[in-house]
Design a protein around this motif. Structure first.
Motif, PDB file in Angstrom:
ATOM      1  N   GLY A 159       0.860  -1.128  -0.121  1.00 22.72           N
ATOM      2  CA  GLY A 159       0.158   0.189  -0.143  1.00 22.72           C
ATOM      3  C   GLY A 159       0.850   1.059  -0.050  1.00 22.72           C
ATOM      4  O   GLY A 159       0.208   2.184  -0.385  1.00 22.72           O
ATOM      5  N   LEU A 160       1.902   1.175   0.366  1.00 28.00           N
ATOM      6  CA  LEU A 160       2.834   2.396   0.650  1.00 28.00           C
ATOM      7  C   LEU A 160       4.207   2.256  -0.735  1.00 28.00           C
ATOM      8  O   LEU A 160       4.282   3.157  -1.303  1.00 28.00           O
ATOM      9  CB  LEU A 160       3.719   2.414   1.748  1.00 28.00           C
ATOM     10  CG  LEU A 160       2.853   2.713   3.024  1.00 28.00           C
ATOM     11  CD1 LEU A 160       3.750   2.869   4.231  1.00 28.00           C
ATOM     12  CD2 LEU A 160       1.898   3.936   2.779  1.00 28.00           C
ATOM     13  N   VAL A 161       4.370   1.077  -1.032  1.00 28.39           N
ATOM     14  CA  VAL A 161       5.688   0.676  -1.961  1.00 28.39           C
ATOM     15  C   VAL A 161       4.878   0.830  -3.443  1.00 28.39           C
ATOM     16  O   VAL A 161       3.812   0.735  -3.718  1.00 28.39           O
ATOM     17  CB  VAL A 161       5.952  -0.666  -1.936  1.00 28.39           C
ATOM     18  CG1 VAL A 161       5.087  -1.722  -2.361  1.00 28.39           C
ATOM     19  CG2 VAL A 161       7.379  -0.867  -2.628  1.00 28.39           C
ATOM     20  N   ASP A 162       5.857   1.574  -4.306  1.00 30.05           N
ATOM     21  CA  ASP A 162       5.575   1.833  -5.681  1.00 30.05           C
ATOM     22  C   ASP A 162       5.611   0.260  -6.264  1.00 30.05           C
ATOM     23  O   ASP A 162       6.649  -0.351  -6.586  1.00 30.05           O
ATOM     24  CB  ASP A 162       6.704   2.460  -6.563  1.00 30.05           C
ATOM     25  CG  ASP A 162       6.163   3.039  -7.660  1.00 30.05           C
ATOM     26  OD1 ASP A 162       5.635   2.124  -8.572  1.00 30.05           O
ATOM     27  OD2 ASP A 162       6.460   3.964  -8.340  1.00 30.05           O
ATOM     28  N   LYS A 163       4.393  -0.184  -6.805  1.00 31.04           N
ATOM     29  CA  LYS A 163       4.339  -1.631  -7.426  1.00 31.04           C
ATOM     30  C   LYS A 163       5.146  -1.795  -8.663  1.00 31.04           C
ATOM     31  O   LYS A 163       5.735  -2.555  -8.843  1.00 31.04           O
ATOM     32  CB  LYS A 163       2.956  -1.900  -7.754  1.00 31.04           C
ATOM     33  CG  LYS A 163       2.128  -1.883  -6.541  1.00 31.04           C
ATOM     34  CD  LYS A 163       0.619  -2.346  -6.855  1.00 31.04           C
ATOM     35  CE  LYS A 163      -0.346  -2.472  -5.335  1.00 31.04           C
ATOM     36  NZ  LYS A 163      -1.621  -2.864  -5.962  1.00 31.04           N
ATOM     37  N   GLU A 165       8.133  -4.533  -8.889  1.00 28.16           N
ATOM     38  CA  GLU A 165       8.054  -5.467  -9.665  1.00 28.16           C
ATOM     39  C   GLU A 165       9.388  -5.758 -10.834  1.00 28.16           C
ATOM     40  O   GLU A 165       9.879  -6.676 -11.118  1.00 28.16           O
ATOM     41  CB  GLU A 165       7.021  -5.535 -10.790  1.00 28.16           C
ATOM     42  CG  GLU A 165       5.681  -5.585 -10.263  1.00 28.16           C
ATOM     43  CD  GLU A 165       4.532  -5.233 -11.195  1.00 28.16           C
ATOM     44  OE1 GLU A 165       4.746  -4.834 -12.284  1.00 28.16           O
ATOM     45  OE2 GLU A 165       3.178  -5.779 -10.727  1.00 28.16           O
ATOM     46  N   LYS A 166       9.998  -4.374 -10.815  1.00 28.72           N
ATOM     47  CA  LYS A 166      11.328  -4.204 -11.665  1.00 28.72           C
ATOM     48  C   LYS A 166      12.487  -4.793 -10.683  1.00 28.72           C
ATOM     49  O   LYS A 166      13.104  -5.494 -11.329  1.00 28.72           O
ATOM     50  CB  LYS A 166      11.596  -2.789 -11.898  1.00 28.72           C
ATOM     51  CG  LYS A 166      12.678  -2.591 -12.850  1.00 28.72           C
ATOM     52  CD  LYS A 166      12.929  -0.945 -13.088  1.00 28.72           C
ATOM     53  CE  LYS A 166      13.879  -0.896 -14.180  1.00 28.72           C
ATOM     54  NZ  LYS A 166      14.136   0.620 -14.483  1.00 28.72           N
ATOM     55  N   VAL A 167      12.408  -4.732  -9.419  1.00 28.27           N
ATOM     56  CA  VAL A 167      13.398  -5.234  -8.500  1.00 28.27           C
ATOM     57  C   VAL A 167      13.601  -6.718  -8.415  1.00 28.27           C
ATOM     58  O   VAL A 167      14.232  -7.302  -8.493  1.00 28.27           O
ATOM     59  CB  VAL A 167      13.223  -4.856  -7.184  1.00 28.27           C
ATOM     60  CG1 VAL A 167      13.977  -5.388  -6.304  1.00 28.27           C
ATOM     61  CG2 VAL A 167      13.411  -3.243  -7.020  1.00 28.27           C
ATOM     62  N   GLU A 168      11.975  -7.313  -8.563  1.00 34.69           N
ATOM     63  CA  GLU A 168      11.939  -8.725  -8.490  1.00 34.69           C
ATOM     64  C   GLU A 168      12.635  -9.422  -9.794  1.00 34.69           C
ATOM     65  O   GLU A 168      12.991 -10.278  -9.661  1.00 34.69           O
ATOM     66  CB  GLU A 168      10.440  -9.105  -8.323  1.00 34.69           C
ATOM     67  CG  GLU A 168      10.187  -8.650  -6.867  1.00 34.69           C
ATOM     68  CD  GLU A 168       8.495  -8.900  -6.636  1.00 34.69           C
ATOM     69  OE1 GLU A 168       7.637  -9.072  -7.469  1.00 34.69           O
ATOM     70  OE2 GLU A 168       8.357  -9.371  -5.355  1.00 34.69           O
ATOM     71  N   GLY A 184       7.976   4.337   1.938  1.00 34.51           N
ATOM     72  CA  GLY A 184       7.355   3.602   0.771  1.00 34.51           C
ATOM     73  C   GLY A 184       8.582   3.019  -0.031  1.00 34.51           C
ATOM     74  O   GLY A 184       8.303   2.390  -1.193  1.00 34.51           O
ATOM     75  N   ARG A 185       9.666   3.018   0.420  1.00 29.83           N
ATOM     76  CA  ARG A 185      10.684   2.371  -0.167  1.00 29.83           C
ATOM     77  C   ARG A 185      11.080   0.987   0.010  1.00 29.83           C
ATOM     78  O   ARG A 185      10.304   0.513   1.027  1.00 29.83           O
ATOM     79  CB  ARG A 185      12.031   3.076   0.074  1.00 29.83           C
ATOM     80  CG  ARG A 185      12.032   4.428  -0.493  1.00 29.83           C
ATOM     81  CD  ARG A 185      13.488   5.217  -0.298  1.00 29.83           C
ATOM     82  NE  ARG A 185      13.855   5.642   0.941  1.00 29.83           N
ATOM     83  CZ  ARG A 185      14.919   6.083   1.197  1.00 29.83           C
ATOM     84  NH1 ARG A 185      16.118   5.982   0.095  1.00 29.83           N
ATOM     85  NH2 ARG A 185      15.180   6.474   2.264  1.00 29.83           N
ATOM     86  N   ILE A 186      11.845   0.357  -0.534  1.00 29.98           N
ATOM     87  CA  ILE A 186      12.143  -1.259  -0.410  1.00 29.98           C
ATOM     88  C   ILE A 186      13.515  -1.426   0.202  1.00 29.98           C
ATOM     89  O   ILE A 186      14.453  -0.903  -0.185  1.00 29.98           O
ATOM     90  CB  ILE A 186      12.127  -1.946  -1.682  1.00 29.98           C
ATOM     91  CG1 ILE A 186      10.858  -1.500  -2.556  1.00 29.98           C
ATOM     92  CG2 ILE A 186      12.068  -3.365  -1.735  1.00 29.98           C
ATOM     93  CD1 ILE A 186      10.765  -2.022  -3.999  1.00 29.98           C
ATOM     94  N   ASN A 211       5.981   6.815  -5.811  1.00 28.37           N
ATOM     95  CA  ASN A 211       4.503   6.824  -6.316  1.00 28.37           C
ATOM     96  C   ASN A 211       3.774   5.861  -5.716  1.00 28.37           C
ATOM     97  O   ASN A 211       3.499   4.453  -5.919  1.00 28.37           O
ATOM     98  CB  ASN A 211       4.566   6.383  -7.648  1.00 28.37           C
ATOM     99  CG  ASN A 211       3.448   6.613  -8.755  1.00 28.37           C
ATOM    100  OD1 ASN A 211       2.540   7.226  -8.212  1.00 28.37           O
ATOM    101  ND2 ASN A 211       3.258   5.879  -9.726  1.00 28.37           N
ATOM    102  N   ASN A 212       2.922   6.140  -4.909  1.00 32.56           N
ATOM    103  CA  ASN A 212       2.101   5.382  -3.887  1.00 32.56           C
ATOM    104  C   ASN A 212       0.632   6.354  -3.825  1.00 32.56           C
ATOM    105  O   ASN A 212       0.599   7.426  -3.912  1.00 32.56           O
ATOM    106  CB  ASN A 212       2.414   4.957  -2.757  1.00 32.56           C
ATOM    107  CG  ASN A 212       2.955   5.812  -1.756  1.00 32.56           C
ATOM    108  OD1 ASN A 212       2.276   6.888  -1.358  1.00 32.56           O
ATOM    109  ND2 ASN A 212       4.140   5.800  -1.333  1.00 32.56           N
ATOM    110  N   ASP A 213      -0.134   5.581  -3.455  1.00 27.83           N
ATOM    111  CA  ASP A 213      -1.599   6.116  -3.328  1.00 27.83           C
ATOM    112  C   ASP A 213      -1.844   6.636  -1.866  1.00 27.83           C
ATOM    113  O   ASP A 213      -2.792   7.504  -1.362  1.00 27.83           O
ATOM    114  CB  ASP A 213      -2.832   5.207  -3.584  1.00 27.83           C
ATOM    115  CG  ASP A 213      -3.048   4.663  -4.862  1.00 27.83           C
ATOM    116  OD1 ASP A 213      -2.230   5.410  -5.735  1.00 27.83           O
ATOM    117  OD2 ASP A 213      -3.132   3.499  -4.944  1.00 27.83           O
TER     118      ASP A 213
END
Length: 521
Positions: free
Chosen positions: A213-217, A221-224, A272-274, A506-508
Motif C-alpha cells: 500500500g505504500l510501496v511503488d508496485k 516488480e522491476k526489482v523482483e 514507501g521504499r524497499i 509513487n503510491n496512493d
C-alpha cells in the motif's frame, strides 16, 4: 595390440544437482545410501539411523549438520519422543501411510515448524540451510524440522554509522535477526517479507521488506525481475547484489543506499521504499534512493530541526570544500594567481619557494599519501590504526615540509580536505566525490580555473542524468519539488510540517500524519 576393449560398466549412482528432481523413496535404506554417498568425506554431517513404531519395526533416518543446527532441540523434542514411540504397539507402518502429520501428532514431537518435501534435492538444501531432515520407512516424503542455529554475534552499534543520540543496535550477519530488528519497529500486518534464494551453489537467502500500500508496485516488480535474472554461483555479501541491481555501471555514484542501521531501514520502509536484506551480510540495501539520502543521518530526525538544518548545511559546505579545495589550490598557484588578493598570492608563492615540484605533482603526492595512511589505519587493528593515522599524518607532514617536498599551504589544504571529506555520513558517496576530485584536479592542472568550472558543470550534468529505478537522482532540485525540499540535503523542517511522504515514491497513500503545526497549542 588389443582389438577388444572390454570396459566395466559404470556403477549407477546418485549425483547431487540442485536443478534436478529426485523423488524421496519409501525405502529408508535407499535414502541412507544416497545421503551417505553425497556427503562422504564430510565430517560435520550427522547421520542417525534408528527404529521405532510397532516393536521397533519401522526404520527411521535423521540427518543434520553440526554447527548450524540445534542438536539439543533435536535430541529433546524429536529423538526423545521417537524413543518413547518405540515402546508403543499401537502405531504400525500402516499408520505412517495415513499421513505423516498424524504420526507426528501421535508421537508428540514438540517442534513448531515442520513441513514435508517430495524431492531429495529439497531435503539436501534444507540440511545445508541448517534444518534437520527425518525419513520414515514406508513414507515417500521427507520431514523438514526447523532447527537452524547459526553462530552469530549480537546486535551492536555500527562502526560506520555512529550517532550521539539514537538507537545503538545494528544489523548482524543473520537474516532472521535482521528482519526481527525491523519488525520490532514496524508493527504493521501489511509489512511484507518476501524471501527467496540467490546463487546456484551458495543458495543465499535474501528478503525483500516493504509495506503493502505504500510501496511503488512498478519499482517492486522491476526489482523482483532483476533479482530473478541474477545467475551467479555464489552471493557472499549484499555488495554482490547491489552491483547487479544498479542500472548505471560506470559511475562512481551509488544508486542504492547501503546501511547497517535498523532505524534507517524502518524509516525508508515507512516512506514507501524497499529494503533488501542478504544473509551473511550486516549491510542492507534501500531503493530507490536520491542523493539527498546520502547527506542525511539518522540523528537528524532525533534532534531539533534548527540543529539538523545547521548540520546538513555544514555537510554540504564540507563536501564542496572536499571536492574543490585541491583543484582550486592548483589553479590559483599555477595559472590564475591574479584571481586572489596580492598578499595571499605572495604568501602562497613564498611558502612554495624551494619546492621542486609543480603544484599539481605536489597535491597528487599528498593525495596518494593521505589514501595510504587511511588504508593503513583501516586495515590495522583499531588501537594501532588510530595511532598510525594521527602520528603518521603529523610526522610525514612535518617531514615533507622540512625536506622541501611539499609546502605548508599544501599540507593545510590536504588536511582541510580530509576533514571535510570525512564529515560526510555515508562512505560510498564520500568515495564517489573523492573520485570526482581526482578528475577535477587533472582538469585544473591543464586548464586552470576554466578546468575547475568545466569539471563542476560536467559533475552537475552527470548527476542530473542519473536515476534510481526511475527516480531522478538530483530530486528535489532537478526536477524542482518544493514539497520535498522540506526534508532535503540542506534543510529539515519540524515534524509537524512534514505531513506527506516523499513525492518521488509513487503510491496512493501520501499522508503520513494528520493535522500539523496549526493543531499545536
Amino acid at each position: 595390440m588389443n582389438f577388444f576393449n572390454f570396459r566395466k560398466p559404470k556403477e549407477m549412482r546418485y549425483e547431487y544437482a540442485p536443478d534436478t528432481k529426485t523423488e524421496v523413496q519409501k525405502s529408508v535404506d535407499e535414502t541412507v545410501a544416497i545421503f551417505r554417498d553425497t556427503f562422504k568425506d564430510t565430517n560435520d554431517v550427522i547421520f542417525r539411523e534408528f527404529t521405532t513404531g510397532d516393536n521397533q519395526k519401522v526404520k527411521g533416518f535423521l540427518c543434520q549438520i553440526d554447527g548450524i543446527s540445534d542438536k539439543m532441540l533435536i535430541d529433546h523434542f524429536v529423538m526423545e519422543p521417537l524413543t518413547i514411540l518405540s515402546r508403543r504397539n499401537d502405531l504400525t507402518t500402516e499408520d505412517l501411510k495415513v499421513g505423516i502429520y498424524e504420526a507426528i501428532e501421535k508421537s508428540t514431537i514438540a517442534v513448531t515448524d515442520i513441513k514435508e518435501v517430495d524431492y531429495i534435492e529439497e531435503a539436501m538444501l534444507s540440511i545445508l540451510s541448517g534444518e534437520t531432515v527425518l525419513f520414515l520407512e514406508g513414507y515417500d516424503k521427507a520431514m523438514i524440522i526447523a532447527s537452524r542455529s547459526w553462530p552469530a554475534r549480537g546486535p551492536s552499534e555500527p562502526v560506520s554509522e555512529t550517532v550521539i543520540r539514537g538507537p545503538r543496535d545494528g544489523f548482524v550477519e543473520s537474516l532472521r535477526s535482521n528482519t526481527a530488528l525491523v519488525r520490532r519497529r514496524i508493527r504493521d500486518p501489511r509489512l511484507k517479507v518476501k524471501q527467496s534464494q540467490l546463487g546456484t551453489r551458495s543458495k543465499t537467502d535474501i528478503a525483500l521488506m516493504y509495506i503493502e500500500g505504500l510501496v511503488d508496485k512498478g519499482i517492486l516488480e522491476k526489482v523482483e525481475r532483476k533479482l530473478k535474472a541474477i545467475n551467479i554461483d555464489s552471493i557472499l555479501d549484499s555488495g554482490y547484489v547491489q552491483q547487479f541491481l544498479e542500472e548505471r555501471k560506470y559511475t562512481p555514484f551509488p544508486q542504492i543506499q547501503a546501511t547497517e542501521r535498523p532505524d534507517v531501514s524502518a524509516a525508508a520502509i515507512f516512506e514507501g521504499r524497499i529494503v533488501l536484506m542478504v544473509d551473511n551480510s550486516p549491510t542492507v540495501l534501500i531503493l530507490p534512493v536520491t542523493m539527498t539520502a546520502f547527506f542525511q543521518s539518522a540523528e537528524d530526525y532525533y534532534v531539533r530541526p534548527f540543529v539538523a538544518t545547521a548540520v546538513r548545511l555544514l555537510r554540504l559546505i564540507s563536501i564542496i570544500i572536499a571536492v574543490l579545495a585541491p583543484p582550486l589550490y592548483i589553479a590559483l598557484a599555477s595559472f590564475n594567481p591574479e584571481a586572489i588578493p596580492a598578499k595571499l598570492a605572495l604568501s602562497i608563492a613564498a611558502s612554495r619557494e624551494g619546492v621542486p615540484f609543480p603544484a599539481f605533482i605536489e597535491m597528487l603526492i599528498m593525495e596518494v599519501t593521505l589514501d595510504i595512511l587511511r588504508e593503513a589505519g583501516v586495515r590495522l587493528p583499531r588501537p594501532i590504526g588510530s595511532t598510525i593515522g594521527v602520528v603518521g599524518g603529523l610526522v610525514i607532514g612535518q617531514a615533507a615540509v622540512t625536506a622541501g617536498i611539499a609546502s605548508p599551504i599544501a599540507i593545510i589544504v590536504i588536511a582541510v580536505t580530509a576533514l571535510a571529506q570525512y564529515s560526510t555520513p555515508n562512505y560510498e558517496i564520500e568515495t564517489a566525490f573523492k573520485t570526482v576530485r581526482i578528475g577535477i584536479i587533472f582538469l585544473s592542472a591543464v586548464l586552470g580555473l576554466y578546468g575547475v568550472v568545466l569539471g563542476i558543470i560536467a559533475l552537475i550534468i552527470h548527476l542530473v542524468m542519473i536515476d534510481s529505478y526511475g527516480v531522478p537522482y538530483f530530486e528535489p532540485l532537478a526536477p524542482m519539488n518544493l514539497k520535498d525540499l522540506k526534508d532535503s540535503m540542506f534543510i529539515r523542517v519540524p515534524w509537524q510540517q512534514m505531513k506527506e511522504r516523499p513525492q518521488y515514491v509513487n503510491n496512493d497513500n501520501k499522508i503520513r500524519q494528520a493535522g500539523g503545526s496549526s493543531d499545536q497549542k
